[in-house]
Write an enzyme that holds these catalytic residues in place. Sequence first.
Site, PDB file in Angstrom:
ATOM      1  N   TYR A 145       0.836  -1.207   0.000  1.00 31.94           N
ATOM      2  CA  TYR A 145       0.000   0.000   0.000  1.00 31.94           C
ATOM      3  C   TYR A 145       0.871   1.257   0.000  1.00 31.94           C
ATOM      4  O   TYR A 145       0.757   2.106  -0.892  1.00 31.94           O
ATOM      5  CB  TYR A 145      -0.902  -0.042   1.236  1.00 31.94           C
ATOM      6  N   GLU A 147       4.038   1.794  -0.650  1.00 30.60           N
ATOM      7  CA  GLU A 147       4.938   2.021  -1.782  1.00 30.60           C
ATOM      8  C   GLU A 147       4.175   2.221  -3.084  1.00 30.60           C
ATOM      9  O   GLU A 147       4.644   2.934  -3.966  1.00 30.60           O
ATOM     10  CB  GLU A 147       5.943   0.877  -1.909  1.00 30.60           C
TER      11      GLU A 147
END
Length: 328
Positions: A145, A147
């Site tokens: 999420y 990154e």
Amino acid sequence: MRSVLISGGCGFLGSHLIDRLLLRTDLERLVVVDNLWTGSMRNIAHIDDPRLGLEIQDAESFVSHHRFDEIIHLASPASPLWYMREPARTIRANIGGALNLLTLLKPDGRFCFASTSEVYGDPLVSPQPETYRGSVDCTGPRSSYDESKRCTEALLFEQRRVADLDVRVVRLFNTYGPRTRIDDGRAVSNFIAQALTTGIVTVYGDGAQSRSWGYVDDIIEGMERFFWRDPITHQGPLNIGNNCEISVLEIAEFVCSLVPGSRIEHHAPVPQDPTNRCPDLTLARQVLPGWEARTAYQEGVRMTLEWFREQMAIGSALENRAAGAAAL
Ligand code: UDP
């Protein structure tokens, strides 16, 4: 007249944003792209507007011959419980979704994106200004999420640099309110759902970790103003959230105080659970004068609890009716 696409429009935030989009008099057509992974048709079932068209499809593979003036990309799970179960799909929704939807934007169109306070990871400064570069573990359990939101920001701001793309990026802090799934798993909705069903409210660890809990109407107001309503030159990233930082334990205790018979149970701490999170709203106050996330958690949690009660009552009435019909 404007043609708008919103991905993730059947979700918690997306459906609230659609309610606001449909108030626009310059809106000619609104295409909602949603694969119903975490979203639900129920969230937009109240809408009867010929301008709205629903496409049950993945944002990363949606194809259209139409080109849009504005694209709002929200398609992604936001609950750790959901995105940790399917990291590859989460990355595809965010980055693949943005790459694909960019091809559907008119040359002078605007691309709006819901990024997240998760880009700050477990922050070492508080409150977090937009200039803070964060403390994210790219091999950690939240990385699909965190990154993919970071990479999508990179994609959009780099497209702005090389192709003058008109972007609007908000970084949303914890948001709660009506239309969260009952099985969403995030703190406020989970505590309420648990209090109303099992009566056992699960706090991970000692509950001293804190968040800044924003009520959905306040957050949507900020997004609406930034995405299309105000004549703004700033393109983001822009923190949007409530800056009143409250511990998880305090929220859990408050929910229990509203539901007689419910009680807290402490469970093992979650790996890499951020210890704190609070937006620095200096920029938001400059860009959106007068905007403030005003709803105190006591009021917001009460309203959310009422909504969950109503939904559960509707759910059990439907079940009783179905059982009655089956018995005939
Ligand atoms: N949390 C908790 N019990 C729950 C759900 C969440 O104690 O049933 C805690 C979680 O460990 C975190 C905070 O509440 O510290 C906020 O979690 P949430 O999933 O809402 O959002 P996050 O900020 O972690 O993305």
